[in-house]
Enzyme design. Sequence first.
Site, short mmCIF file in Angstrom:
data_model
loop_
_atom_site.label_atom_id
_atom_site.label_comp_id
_atom_site.label_asym_id
_atom_site.label_seq_id
_atom_site.Cartn_x
_atom_site.Cartn_y
_atom_site.Cartn_z
N CYS A 48 47.28 31.93 50.02
CA CYS A 48 48.32 32.69 50.71
C CYS A 48 49.12 33.63 49.81
O CYS A 48 49.21 33.43 48.61
CB CYS A 48 49.35 31.75 51.34
N GLY A 74 44.78 36.64 50.42
CA GLY A 74 44.29 36.04 51.65
C GLY A 74 43.95 37.12 52.65
O GLY A 74 44.77 37.99 52.92
N ASN A 148 53.07 29.35 50.70
CA ASN A 148 51.91 29.52 49.83
C ASN A 148 51.78 28.27 49.00
O ASN A 148 52.69 27.91 48.27
CB ASN A 148 52.12 30.74 48.92
N GLY A 149 50.62 27.61 49.08
CA GLY A 149 50.40 26.40 48.29
C GLY A 149 49.83 25.30 49.13
O GLY A 149 49.24 25.55 50.18
N TYR A 293 42.63 34.71 37.23
CA TYR A 293 41.88 35.36 38.31
C TYR A 293 42.70 35.82 39.51
O TYR A 293 42.54 36.95 39.97
CB TYR A 293 40.77 34.41 38.78
N ASP A 396 32.93 37.48 32.74
CA ASP A 396 33.37 37.06 34.07
C ASP A 396 34.50 36.03 33.91
O ASP A 396 34.73 35.54 32.81
CB ASP A 396 32.20 36.48 34.86
N ASP A 397 35.17 35.71 35.04
CA ASP A 397 36.33 34.82 34.92
C ASP A 397 36.03 33.39 35.32
O ASP A 397 36.90 32.53 35.17
CB ASP A 397 37.51 35.36 35.73
N CYS A 433 40.80 21.65 42.87
CA CYS A 433 42.25 21.92 42.93
C CYS A 433 42.82 21.32 44.23
O CYS A 433 42.20 21.41 45.27
CB CYS A 433 42.51 23.42 42.92
N CYS A 485 49.62 24.05 34.73
CA CYS A 485 48.61 23.15 35.29
C CYS A 485 47.25 23.64 34.81
O CYS A 485 46.95 24.84 34.89
CB CYS A 485 48.65 23.18 36.82
#
Length: 510
Positions: A48, A74, A148-149, A293, A396-397, A433, A485
């Site tokens: 989000c 999103g 968001n989360g 990212y 790349d990530d 995650c 984190c």
Amino acid sequence: MTRLLYQGVPGVADSSASILFTSRVGPGAPGLDFETGDRTDPKLHEECGVVAIHNHAHAAHQAYLGLYALQHRGQESAGIATADGHHLANIKGMGLVSEIFTDDVLQKLPGHMAIGHTRYSTTGDSALLNAQPIRVDSTKGLIAIAHNGNLVNLGNLRERLERDGAYFQTTSDSEIIVQLIAHSAADTLVDAIADSLSQVEGAFSIVMMTRDRIFAARDPRGFRPLSMGRMKNPDGHETIVFASESCAFDLLRAEFIRDVLPGELVMVSQDGVTSRQFASGVPQSSCVFEHVYFARPDSRIFGRWVQESRDQMGRQLARESGVSADVVVPVPDSGVTAALGYAEQAHIPFRLGLIRNHYVGRTFIEPEQRVRDFGVRLKLNPVHNLLAGKRVILIDDSIIRGTTSRKIVRMVRGAGATEVHLRISCPPTISPCFYGVDTPSKRDLIAANQSVDEIRRYIEADSLAYLSLDGLLSCVQDDKKPGYCTACYTGNYPTQWVDVEDILPATVSS
Ligand code: SF4
């Protein structure tokens, strides 16, 4: 034609009644507009982006611009709620911000305050009903909320609230927060909000609106970004804005003030801006993958420019795992900044050897693998004359399942590259995650199941190297602050509540 859900919009019949009494939605639910996300999508997804506007004559339009800048967070649904001191209207729909909010639709949203939301969601949970903002008429009055989360103690809270008589209208985390507010014994709304936020565990950056106030809050660990800014208007009055990323302020011509602090609740009303800590003393654990990212490179999050972090990641990657080559080529778009840093550090020419088609639709939702394979070729195309006869370092990530990386390596080799060396600007992703990022479970993460050399062989690269964890942290921290984190790289989760099934040791695949 995008189907819209109207709530409290002047002159428009409320479309919520028939939908809001559906207890749960999913594929096949009648009368609902939804799309099925595909978990085999090669990239991880943020869920989000949020925005809030206080005191602007065209608040809905400003929220639209803010969401437009946050579209990368999103693409599945979007919504805007507005308030004018008396009414609180809400419109949301499935699709891109620009598809939903035409001029005609925006004109139906009067008021000097607005909150907005854009959402990516996962399979079976992507219905219009769960699009946000959510507008609820609670015992504390009308509230609109956008979040968001991801909350991690949902089940317990939901059970407790249902025992207390709560009736849930959606499966969204946001409604848990509204129900906690409604059931709080606190006397004032701001106390009830602080009380409810102190009970939820997990990641949340939230904007809320009543008929006459805006609230913004971040969880005590500060997982997701949320910034505050201001706009000076021609008549001298000030507009306060909040957004998931500061890039939204640029489009709004707003000035960045500061981040909302972890555990902080900010209230904006006609009387000005006030703030309080609803939680403190918890170590910060902001999502490091935002820097790798998710966030746009032109955003400043967690006190740092994302562009600077990614540039440093590329440089550190070159220091840690340099290899002799002719060109450095990013996997666009997210690998571009790290590739520039790598190329400068390694003194190897940077070349845009892969071109991304930005106009490809959501090919990932197609159910057949054959169509997905085609989707990668639709999205990326090699520049043959830049790659033919060259030793190529690809930047790349992330590698999630490995299937996309293998296709890209094959694509570069097929264009005539003599060697392909893949470098990843973060450590191997070994754990899912639980904080708002849609990751596959452990069994589907290739790095949780295979060694780096096994992955190298699978993706058919001449060499493969990831950025070390210490190297990554050195690129995003100043004086070891803030705390991050890193659970998807380490399996060490900063909260107690996680889905144990999902983090059990992965079965090694043959
Ligand atoms: S587990 Fe990974 S993606 Fe999720 S919040 Fe932590 S660092 Fe970010």
